[in-house]
Design a protein around this motif. Structure first.
Motif, PDB file in Angstrom:
ATOM      1  N   THR A 172      -3.682   7.216  20.544  1.00  0.00           N
ATOM      2  CA  THR A 172      -3.603   5.759  20.583  1.00  0.00           C
ATOM      3  C   THR A 172      -4.054   5.217  19.241  1.00  0.00           C
ATOM      4  OG1 THR A 172      -5.857   5.620  21.436  1.00  0.00           O
ATOM      5  CG2 THR A 172      -4.069   5.649  23.072  1.00  0.00           C
ATOM      6  N   ASN A 173      -3.838   3.917  19.045  1.00  0.00           N
ATOM      7  CA  ASN A 173      -4.368   3.294  17.845  1.00  0.00           C
ATOM      8  C   ASN A 173      -5.882   3.202  17.958  1.00  0.00           C
ATOM      9  OD1 ASN A 173      -1.835   2.953  16.833  1.00  0.00           O
ATOM     10  ND2 ASN A 173      -1.638   0.816  17.425  1.00  0.00           N
ATOM     11  N   PRO A 174      -6.631   3.687  16.980  1.00  0.00           N
ATOM     12  CA  PRO A 174      -8.097   3.631  17.058  1.00  0.00           C
ATOM     13  C   PRO A 174      -8.595   2.207  16.878  1.00  0.00           C
ATOM     14  CG  PRO A 174      -7.400   4.420  14.912  1.00  0.00           C
ATOM     15  CD  PRO A 174      -6.148   4.284  15.736  1.00  0.00           C
ATOM     16  N   SER A 175      -9.780   1.939  17.376  1.00  0.00           N
ATOM     17  CA  SER A 175     -10.357   0.608  17.172  1.00  0.00           C
ATOM     18  C   SER A 175     -10.880   0.463  15.750  1.00  0.00           C
ATOM     19  CB  SER A 175     -11.494   0.369  18.169  1.00  0.00           C
ATOM     20  OG  SER A 175     -12.505   1.365  18.012  1.00  0.00           O
ATOM     21  N   THR A 176     -11.372   1.557  15.178  1.00  0.00           N
ATOM     22  CA  THR A 176     -11.891   1.528  13.811  1.00  0.00           C
ATOM     23  C   THR A 176     -11.527   2.804  13.063  1.00  0.00           C
ATOM     24  OG1 THR A 176     -13.997   2.518  14.501  1.00  0.00           O
ATOM     25  CG2 THR A 176     -13.892   0.103  14.423  1.00  0.00           C
ATOM     26  N   PHE A 177     -11.553   2.712  11.744  1.00  0.00           N
ATOM     27  CA  PHE A 177     -11.468   3.871  10.870  1.00  0.00           C
ATOM     28  C   PHE A 177     -12.795   3.988  10.131  1.00  0.00           C
ATOM     29  CE2 PHE A 177      -6.661   3.349  10.734  1.00  0.00           C
ATOM     30  CZ  PHE A 177      -6.410   4.547  11.383  1.00  0.00           C
ATOM     31  N   ILE A 178     -13.043   5.169   9.582  1.00  0.00           N
ATOM     32  CA  ILE A 178     -14.232   5.411   8.748  1.00  0.00           C
ATOM     33  C   ILE A 178     -13.767   5.708   7.329  1.00  0.00           C
ATOM     34  CG2 ILE A 178     -16.318   6.771   8.418  1.00  0.00           C
ATOM     35  CD1 ILE A 178     -16.329   5.197  11.001  1.00  0.00           C
ATOM     36  N   LEU A 179     -14.174   4.875   6.387  1.00  0.00           N
ATOM     37  CA  LEU A 179     -13.859   5.089   4.976  1.00  0.00           C
ATOM     38  C   LEU A 179     -14.987   5.888   4.337  1.00  0.00           C
ATOM     39  CD1 LEU A 179     -12.576   1.497   4.135  1.00  0.00           C
ATOM     40  CD2 LEU A 179     -11.181   3.561   4.128  1.00  0.00           C
ATOM     41  N   LEU A 180     -14.672   7.038   3.778  1.00  0.00           N
ATOM     42  CA  LEU A 180     -15.704   7.908   3.206  1.00  0.00           C
ATOM     43  C   LEU A 180     -16.176   7.447   1.829  1.00  0.00           C
ATOM     44  CD1 LEU A 180     -14.631  11.565   4.091  1.00  0.00           C
ATOM     45  CD2 LEU A 180     -16.338  10.114   5.202  1.00  0.00           C
ATOM     46  N   GLY A 181     -15.388   6.628   1.164  1.00  0.00           N
ATOM     47  CA  GLY A 181     -15.708   6.298  -0.221  1.00  0.00           C
ATOM     48  C   GLY A 181     -15.043   7.317  -1.134  1.00  0.00           C
ATOM     49  N   ILE A 182     -15.833   8.032  -1.907  1.00  0.00           N
ATOM     50  CA  ILE A 182     -15.296   9.080  -2.785  1.00  0.00           C
ATOM     51  C   ILE A 182     -15.815  10.418  -2.273  1.00  0.00           C
ATOM     52  CG2 ILE A 182     -15.123   9.944  -5.145  1.00  0.00           C
ATOM     53  CD1 ILE A 182     -15.599   7.130  -6.126  1.00  0.00           C
ATOM     54  N   PRO A 183     -14.991  11.164  -1.526  1.00  0.00           N
ATOM     55  CA  PRO A 183     -15.440  12.416  -0.900  1.00  0.00           C
ATOM     56  C   PRO A 183     -15.981  13.405  -1.932  1.00  0.00           C
ATOM     57  CG  PRO A 183     -13.303  11.752  -0.043  1.00  0.00           C
ATOM     58  CD  PRO A 183     -13.597  10.847  -1.202  1.00  0.00           C
ATOM     59  N   GLY A 184     -17.107  13.989  -1.599  1.00  0.00           N
ATOM     60  CA  GLY A 184     -17.730  14.964  -2.480  1.00  0.00           C
ATOM     61  C   GLY A 184     -18.693  14.359  -3.477  1.00  0.00           C
TER      62      GLY A 184
ATOM     63  N   HIS B  22      -1.911   3.276   1.726  1.00  0.00           N
ATOM     64  CA  HIS B  22      -0.837   3.554   2.685  1.00  0.00           C
ATOM     65  C   HIS B  22      -0.797   5.016   3.119  1.00  0.00           C
ATOM     66  CE1 HIS B  22       3.654   4.391   3.356  1.00  0.00           C
ATOM     67  NE2 HIS B  22       3.209   3.822   4.450  1.00  0.00           N
ATOM     68  N   MET B  23      -0.649   5.941   2.185  1.00  0.00           N
ATOM     69  CA  MET B  23      -0.490   7.337   2.545  1.00  0.00           C
ATOM     70  C   MET B  23      -1.778   7.939   3.120  1.00  0.00           C
ATOM     71  SD  MET B  23       2.587   8.119   2.293  1.00  0.00           S
ATOM     72  CE  MET B  23       2.343   9.846   2.699  1.00  0.00           C
ATOM     73  N   ALA B  24      -2.941   7.417   2.701  1.00  0.00           N
ATOM     74  CA  ALA B  24      -4.201   7.911   3.253  1.00  0.00           C
ATOM     75  C   ALA B  24      -4.302   7.615   4.743  1.00  0.00           C
ATOM     76  CB  ALA B  24      -5.375   7.280   2.506  1.00  0.00           C
ATOM     77  N   VAL B  25      -3.792   6.456   5.167  1.00  0.00           N
ATOM     78  CA  VAL B  25      -3.805   6.087   6.585  1.00  0.00           C
ATOM     79  C   VAL B  25      -2.738   6.864   7.347  1.00  0.00           C
ATOM     80  CG1 VAL B  25      -3.445   4.206   8.233  1.00  0.00           C
ATOM     81  CG2 VAL B  25      -4.727   3.792   6.127  1.00  0.00           C
ATOM     82  N   VAL B  26      -1.536   6.921   6.797  1.00  0.00           N
ATOM     83  CA  VAL B  26      -0.417   7.577   7.479  1.00  0.00           C
ATOM     84  C   VAL B  26      -0.714   9.047   7.756  1.00  0.00           C
ATOM     85  CG1 VAL B  26       1.982   8.334   7.150  1.00  0.00           C
ATOM     86  CG2 VAL B  26       1.337   5.974   6.672  1.00  0.00           C
ATOM     87  N   LYS B  27      -1.446   9.716   6.858  1.00  0.00           N
ATOM     88  CA  LYS B  27      -1.740  11.143   7.029  1.00  0.00           C
ATOM     89  C   LYS B  27      -2.629  11.425   8.243  1.00  0.00           C
ATOM     90  CE  LYS B  27      -1.080  12.823   2.316  1.00  0.00           C
ATOM     91  NZ  LYS B  27      -1.702  13.447   1.127  1.00  0.00           N
ATOM     92  N   LEU B  28      -3.258  10.392   8.818  1.00  0.00           N
ATOM     93  CA  LEU B  28      -4.100  10.585   9.996  1.00  0.00           C
ATOM     94  C   LEU B  28      -3.303  10.543  11.294  1.00  0.00           C
ATOM     95  CD1 LEU B  28      -7.230   8.392   9.158  1.00  0.00           C
ATOM     96  CD2 LEU B  28      -6.845  10.815   8.689  1.00  0.00           C
ATOM     97  N   ALA B  29      -2.038  10.146  11.222  1.00  0.00           N
ATOM     98  CA  ALA B  29      -1.232  10.011  12.439  1.00  0.00           C
ATOM     99  C   ALA B  29      -0.855  11.374  13.020  1.00  0.00           C
ATOM    100  CB  ALA B  29       0.028   9.207  12.140  1.00  0.00           C
ATOM    101  N   CYS B  30      -0.809  11.432  14.357  1.00  0.00           N
ATOM    102  CA  CYS B  30      -0.395  12.659  15.055  1.00  0.00           C
ATOM    103  C   CYS B  30       1.077  12.539  15.418  1.00  0.00           C
ATOM    104  CB  CYS B  30      -1.230  12.852  16.316  1.00  0.00           C
ATOM    105  SG  CYS B  30      -2.955  13.184  15.976  1.00  0.00           S
ATOM    106  N   ALA B  31       1.916  12.462  14.413  1.00  0.00           N
ATOM    107  CA  ALA B  31       3.359  12.316  14.645  1.00  0.00           C
ATOM    108  C   ALA B  31       4.075  12.692  13.361  1.00  0.00           C
ATOM    109  CB  ALA B  31       3.687  10.886  15.055  1.00  0.00           C
ATOM    110  N   ASP B  32       5.378  12.758  13.447  1.00  0.00           N
ATOM    111  CA  ASP B  32       6.193  13.015  12.264  1.00  0.00           C
ATOM    112  C   ASP B  32       6.293  11.713  11.472  1.00  0.00           C
ATOM    113  OD1 ASP B  32       7.993  13.676  10.350  1.00  0.00           O
ATOM    114  OD2 ASP B  32       9.606  14.268  11.699  1.00  0.00           O
ATOM    115  N   THR B  33       5.570  11.638  10.369  1.00  0.00           N
ATOM    116  CA  THR B  33       5.489  10.393   9.598  1.00  0.00           C
ATOM    117  C   THR B  33       6.372  10.415   8.358  1.00  0.00           C
ATOM    118  OG1 THR B  33       3.556  11.240   8.395  1.00  0.00           O
ATOM    119  CG2 THR B  33       3.133   9.945  10.383  1.00  0.00           C
TER     120      THR B  33
END
Length: 315
Positions: free
Chosen positions: A10-22, A184-195
């Motif tokens: 489903t669509n999540p209620s929130t996302f978590i932004l890590l900032g700059i990983p590592g 855009h692509m950072a969000v799309v990569k989290l989807a569980c579908a053929d994007t």
């Protein structure tokens, strides 16, 4: 098990932004150049708007387009920096799903709009140099306003499918975006579908919209350079070319960083994530910071007016 999967998709209620990983431990230090660039962008672009408003001799198409560029730059960097700094300073990483999509829409919309404004500025230089006698009749104030409105509408229309497709995808339990903002692509990569449709549409925008803009600018400047080299004396050639230098510098700063960011995200699979994030932020922060500096230094009317303001304050 199937019920659990259905619940997760489903669509999540929130996302978590890590900032700059590592580099989480260095977020406070990294915020210093980010905040500095943002402050320079704010001061520089507001200064451009103020000077053009106060100086009646600058009420011509070239400076109207420059004001449009300044407003777009302000909107572009403001669409990401407040949230980015809240991550760096307060560890405020949560962002509502709708707010994430809104941020995605506005940052890409303003990026496409900025590209269109560079095309409009190239058109202005082309007419001013190649057909100067008709410049005032071709680029009237109503025409300039219509061009500006068309660029904004174009950005809004072409970017809207980004949001519509992203809202449509189902998302799994993974709500973590390894980024400082909802790219855009950072969000799309989290989807569980053929994007693939989202990825292909993003490439379509890059190569058809941005690519056509670059082609138009290239053709315009080829004609401009041809006209400049046909001028009678070297002094006149250099003076005429000088009116285009600031525009060319701003174009290179924007398109090189934008193209590198887009292609790195799609094809740079072996590139470190933190490098992706730095490039994406540079693309949205460096041009808004550099544009007022470039035009302030290279444009005599703006430079003279700015010095005049400081001189009056000093006396």
């Amino acid at each position: 098990m199937s019920e659990s999967n259905t619940t997760d998709l489903t669509n999540p209620s929130t996302f978590i932004l890590l900032g700059i990983p590592g580099l989480e431990a260095a977020h406070v230090w990294i915020s210093i150049p980010f905040c500095t660039m943002y402050t320079i962008a704010l001061l520089g672009n507001f200064t451009i708007l103020f000077i053009v408003k106060m100086e009646r001799s600058l009420h011509v198409p070239m400076y109207y387009f420059l004001c449009m560029l300044a407003i777009t730059d302000l909107a572009l960097c403001t669409s990401i920096l407040p949230k980015t700094l809240s991550i760096f300073w307060f560890n405020s990483r949560e962002i509502h799903f709708s707010a994430c999509l809104a941020q995605m829409y506005f940052l890409h919309c303003f990026a496409v709009t900025e590209s269109g404004i560079f095309v409009a500025m190239a058109l202005d230089r082309y007419v001013a140099i190649c057909d100067p006698l008709r410049h005032s009749t071709i680029l009237t104030n109503p025409t300039v306003a219509k061009i500006g409105l068309a660029m904004v509408l174009r950005g809004g229309v072409f970017v809207m499918p980004y949001v519509l497709l992203a809202r449509r995808w189902p998302y799994c339990n993974n709500k973590i975006i390894p980024h400082t903002h909802c790219e855009h692509m950072a969000v799309v990569k989290l989807a569980c579908a053929d994007t693939h449709s989202s990825s292909y549409y993003g490439l379509f925008v890059v190569f058809s919209v941005i690519g056509l803009d670059v082609l138009f600018i290239t053709v315009s400047y080829a004609q401009i350079l041809r006209a400049i080299f046909s001028l009678p004396t070297k002094c006149v050639r250099m003076k005429t070319f000088g009116t285009c230098v600031s525009h060319l510098c701003a174009i290179l700063a924007f398109y090189i960083s934008a193209l590198f960011s887009s292609l790195t995200y799609r094809f740079g699979h072996n590139v470190a994530v933190y490098f992706h994030v730095f490039i994406a932020n540079a693309y949205l922060l460096v041009p808004p910071m550099l544009n007022p500096i470039i035009y302030g230094v290279r444009t005599k009317q703006i430079r003279d007016r700015l010095l005049q303001l400081f001189f009056q304050k000093g006396t």
